[in-house]
Design a protein around this motif. Sequence first.
Motif, PDB file in Angstrom:
ATOM      1  N   PHE A  96      -4.547 -52.644  28.587  1.00 58.40           N
ATOM      2  CA  PHE A  96      -4.238 -52.734  27.107  1.00 58.40           C
ATOM      3  C   PHE A  96      -5.347 -52.096  26.340  1.00 58.40           C
ATOM      4  CE2 PHE A  96      -1.493 -55.744  28.792  1.00 58.40           C
ATOM      5  CZ  PHE A  96      -0.255 -55.697  28.217  1.00 58.40           C
ATOM      6  N   ASN A  97      -5.457 -50.981  25.742  1.00 58.11           N
ATOM      7  CA  ASN A  97      -6.456 -50.424  24.900  1.00 58.11           C
ATOM      8  C   ASN A  97      -6.068 -49.984  23.284  1.00 58.11           C
ATOM      9  OD1 ASN A  97      -8.489 -50.596  27.085  1.00 58.11           O
ATOM     10  ND2 ASN A  97      -7.072 -49.077  27.955  1.00 58.11           N
ATOM     11  N   VAL A  98      -7.050 -49.865  22.691  1.00 56.07           N
ATOM     12  CA  VAL A  98      -6.814 -49.178  21.235  1.00 56.07           C
ATOM     13  C   VAL A  98      -7.401 -47.869  21.062  1.00 56.07           C
ATOM     14  CG1 VAL A  98      -7.011 -49.870  18.776  1.00 56.07           C
ATOM     15  CG2 VAL A  98      -6.417 -51.445  20.518  1.00 56.07           C
ATOM     16  N   ALA A  99      -6.874 -46.899  20.412  1.00 55.44           N
ATOM     17  CA  ALA A  99      -7.431 -45.844  19.964  1.00 55.44           C
ATOM     18  C   ALA A  99      -7.466 -45.593  18.402  1.00 55.44           C
ATOM     19  CB  ALA A  99      -6.550 -44.676  20.873  1.00 55.44           C
ATOM     20  N   THR A 100      -8.514 -44.853  17.818  1.00 52.72           N
ATOM     21  CA  THR A 100      -8.464 -44.541  16.533  1.00 52.72           C
ATOM     22  C   THR A 100      -8.533 -43.018  16.637  1.00 52.72           C
ATOM     23  OG1 THR A 100      -9.379 -44.915  14.381  1.00 52.72           O
ATOM     24  CG2 THR A 100     -10.846 -44.689  16.151  1.00 52.72           C
ATOM     25  N   PRO A 101      -7.776 -42.411  15.423  1.00 52.29           N
ATOM     26  CA  PRO A 101      -7.943 -40.919  15.762  1.00 52.29           C
ATOM     27  C   PRO A 101      -8.839 -40.400  14.703  1.00 52.29           C
ATOM     28  CG  PRO A 101      -6.335 -41.608  14.087  1.00 52.29           C
ATOM     29  CD  PRO A 101      -6.581 -42.921  14.810  1.00 52.29           C
ATOM     30  N   GLY A 102     -10.043 -40.688  14.997  1.00 56.21           N
ATOM     31  CA  GLY A 102     -11.103 -40.260  14.361  1.00 56.21           C
ATOM     32  C   GLY A 102     -12.561 -40.307  15.103  1.00 56.21           C
ATOM     33  N   GLU A 103     -13.688 -40.512  14.609  1.00 61.50           N
ATOM     34  CA  GLU A 103     -15.066 -40.460  15.059  1.00 61.50           C
ATOM     35  C   GLU A 103     -15.553 -41.709  14.333  1.00 61.50           C
ATOM     36  OE1 GLU A 103     -16.649 -36.740  14.757  1.00 61.50           O
ATOM     37  OE2 GLU A 103     -15.416 -35.849  16.279  1.00 61.50           O
ATOM     38  N   VAL A 104     -15.902 -42.796  14.603  1.00 63.19           N
ATOM     39  CA  VAL A 104     -16.484 -44.071  13.937  1.00 63.19           C
ATOM     40  C   VAL A 104     -17.712 -43.793  13.551  1.00 63.19           C
ATOM     41  CG1 VAL A 104     -17.071 -46.403  13.880  1.00 63.19           C
ATOM     42  CG2 VAL A 104     -14.738 -45.418  14.972  1.00 63.19           C
ATOM     43  N   ALA A 105     -18.591 -43.356  14.543  1.00 64.17           N
ATOM     44  CA  ALA A 105     -20.096 -42.901  14.382  1.00 64.17           C
ATOM     45  C   ALA A 105     -20.191 -41.894  13.271  1.00 64.17           C
ATOM     46  CB  ALA A 105     -20.604 -42.501  15.386  1.00 64.17           C
ATOM     47  N   ASN A 106     -19.362 -40.947  13.045  1.00 58.02           N
ATOM     48  CA  ASN A 106     -19.383 -40.053  12.223  1.00 58.02           C
ATOM     49  C   ASN A 106     -18.742 -40.164  10.888  1.00 58.02           C
ATOM     50  OD1 ASN A 106     -21.274 -38.381  13.975  1.00 58.02           O
ATOM     51  ND2 ASN A 106     -19.499 -37.516  15.029  1.00 58.02           N
ATOM     52  N   ASP A 121      -7.111 -36.889  20.477  1.00 56.93           N
ATOM     53  CA  ASP A 121      -8.111 -36.910  21.742  1.00 56.93           C
ATOM     54  C   ASP A 121      -8.096 -38.272  22.268  1.00 56.93           C
ATOM     55  OD1 ASP A 121      -8.383 -34.026  21.458  1.00 56.93           O
ATOM     56  OD2 ASP A 121     -10.291 -34.274  20.848  1.00 56.93           O
ATOM     57  N   SER A 122      -8.501 -39.179  21.379  1.00 55.26           N
ATOM     58  CA  SER A 122      -8.476 -40.441  22.147  1.00 55.26           C
ATOM     59  C   SER A 122      -7.394 -41.051  22.648  1.00 55.26           C
ATOM     60  CB  SER A 122      -8.929 -41.417  20.970  1.00 55.26           C
ATOM     61  OG  SER A 122      -8.083 -41.664  19.881  1.00 55.26           O
ATOM     62  N   ILE A 123      -6.028 -40.802  22.081  1.00 52.34           N
ATOM     63  CA  ILE A 123      -4.781 -41.208  22.567  1.00 52.34           C
ATOM     64  C   ILE A 123      -4.635 -40.553  24.018  1.00 52.34           C
ATOM     65  CG2 ILE A 123      -2.358 -41.314  22.242  1.00 52.34           C
ATOM     66  CD1 ILE A 123      -3.194 -40.967  18.967  1.00 52.34           C
ATOM     67  N   ILE A 124      -4.702 -39.244  24.164  1.00 54.40           N
ATOM     68  CA  ILE A 124      -4.659 -38.478  25.374  1.00 54.40           C
ATOM     69  C   ILE A 124      -5.679 -39.278  26.400  1.00 54.40           C
ATOM     70  CG2 ILE A 124      -5.044 -36.281  26.677  1.00 54.40           C
ATOM     71  CD1 ILE A 124      -2.402 -36.730  24.539  1.00 54.40           C
ATOM     72  N   LYS A 125      -6.652 -39.440  26.111  1.00 52.58           N
ATOM     73  CA  LYS A 125      -7.721 -40.160  26.902  1.00 52.58           C
ATOM     74  C   LYS A 125      -7.230 -41.484  27.587  1.00 52.58           C
ATOM     75  CE  LYS A 125     -11.925 -38.193  25.073  1.00 52.58           C
ATOM     76  NZ  LYS A 125     -13.418 -38.756  24.426  1.00 52.58           N
ATOM     77  N   LEU A 126      -6.858 -42.301  26.711  1.00 50.71           N
ATOM     78  CA  LEU A 126      -6.146 -43.518  27.291  1.00 50.71           C
ATOM     79  C   LEU A 126      -4.781 -43.409  28.025  1.00 50.71           C
ATOM     80  CD1 LEU A 126      -6.697 -45.821  24.169  1.00 50.71           C
ATOM     81  CD2 LEU A 126      -7.795 -45.667  26.230  1.00 50.71           C
ATOM     82  N   ALA A 127      -3.968 -42.485  27.452  1.00 44.77           N
ATOM     83  CA  ALA A 127      -2.777 -42.339  28.032  1.00 44.77           C
ATOM     84  C   ALA A 127      -3.019 -41.739  29.826  1.00 44.77           C
ATOM     85  CB  ALA A 127      -2.119 -41.103  27.332  1.00 44.77           C
ATOM     86  N   THR A 128      -4.066 -41.002  29.767  1.00 49.59           N
ATOM     87  CA  THR A 128      -4.062 -40.552  31.139  1.00 49.59           C
ATOM     88  C   THR A 128      -5.367 -41.205  32.006  1.00 49.59           C
ATOM     89  OG1 THR A 128      -5.771 -38.912  30.179  1.00 49.59           O
ATOM     90  CG2 THR A 128      -3.679 -38.093  30.337  1.00 49.59           C
ATOM     91  N   LEU A 129      -5.579 -42.458  31.866  1.00 49.25           N
ATOM     92  CA  LEU A 129      -6.343 -43.129  32.452  1.00 49.25           C
ATOM     93  C   LEU A 129      -5.826 -43.380  34.028  1.00 49.25           C
ATOM     94  CD1 LEU A 129      -7.479 -46.283  30.225  1.00 49.25           C
ATOM     95  CD2 LEU A 129      -9.035 -44.440  30.972  1.00 49.25           C
ATOM     96  N   GLY A 130      -6.732 -43.389  34.847  1.00 54.13           N
ATOM     97  CA  GLY A 130      -6.558 -43.724  36.234  1.00 54.13           C
ATOM     98  C   GLY A 130      -6.285 -45.128  36.653  1.00 54.13           C
ATOM     99  N   ALA A 131      -5.934 -45.463  37.730  1.00 55.86           N
ATOM    100  CA  ALA A 131      -5.758 -46.920  38.040  1.00 55.86           C
ATOM    101  C   ALA A 131      -6.979 -47.818  37.834  1.00 55.86           C
ATOM    102  CB  ALA A 131      -5.226 -47.013  39.321  1.00 55.86           C
ATOM    103  N   ASP A 132      -8.116 -47.186  37.968  1.00 52.87           N
ATOM    104  CA  ASP A 132      -9.224 -47.732  37.867  1.00 52.87           C
ATOM    105  C   ASP A 132     -10.055 -47.638  36.548  1.00 52.87           C
ATOM    106  OD1 ASP A 132      -9.568 -44.996  38.176  1.00 52.87           O
ATOM    107  OD2 ASP A 132     -11.609 -45.415  39.389  1.00 52.87           O
ATOM    108  N   GLY A 133      -9.268 -47.155  35.663  1.00 57.80           N
ATOM    109  CA  GLY A 133      -9.681 -47.025  34.132  1.00 57.80           C
ATOM    110  C   GLY A 133      -9.957 -48.589  33.353  1.00 57.80           C
ATOM    111  N   PRO A 134     -10.770 -48.317  32.380  1.00 57.88           N
ATOM    112  CA  PRO A 134     -10.837 -49.587  31.829  1.00 57.88           C
ATOM    113  C   PRO A 134      -9.583 -50.170  30.979  1.00 57.88           C
ATOM    114  CG  PRO A 134     -11.555 -47.927  30.452  1.00 57.88           C
ATOM    115  CD  PRO A 134     -11.352 -47.188  31.753  1.00 57.88           C
TER     116      PRO A 134
END
Length: 103
Positions: free
Chosen positions: A39-49, A71-84
Amino acid sequence: MTDPEQPISKLHEIAYSSSKAALSMITVRYAQALPEIKFNVATPGEVANHTFAATDTNNHTGALTITQGTDSIIKLATLGADGPTEIFVDRLGPVAWGPQRAR
């Protein structure tokens, strides 16, 4: 919402920010209760910037494209089994949930 440098902190609407807070808490609680599922959360932006994606919701005022916003959504959607799990990410990577909780 509490960082005055973030554009969203200047929007004084109740429903959107309340639903985001609730979603964040649900994410944390589900991740704790069901550790076999990510279970993770993504935001469609750059918090630091202090940037966000241009969408219909913000009248296309964001600095990022829709593709960059996903980009962040794709990263989470493609996490491997050992992902966070129980993380909050933007397109640049993990973001702290709050001042006390850096990941």
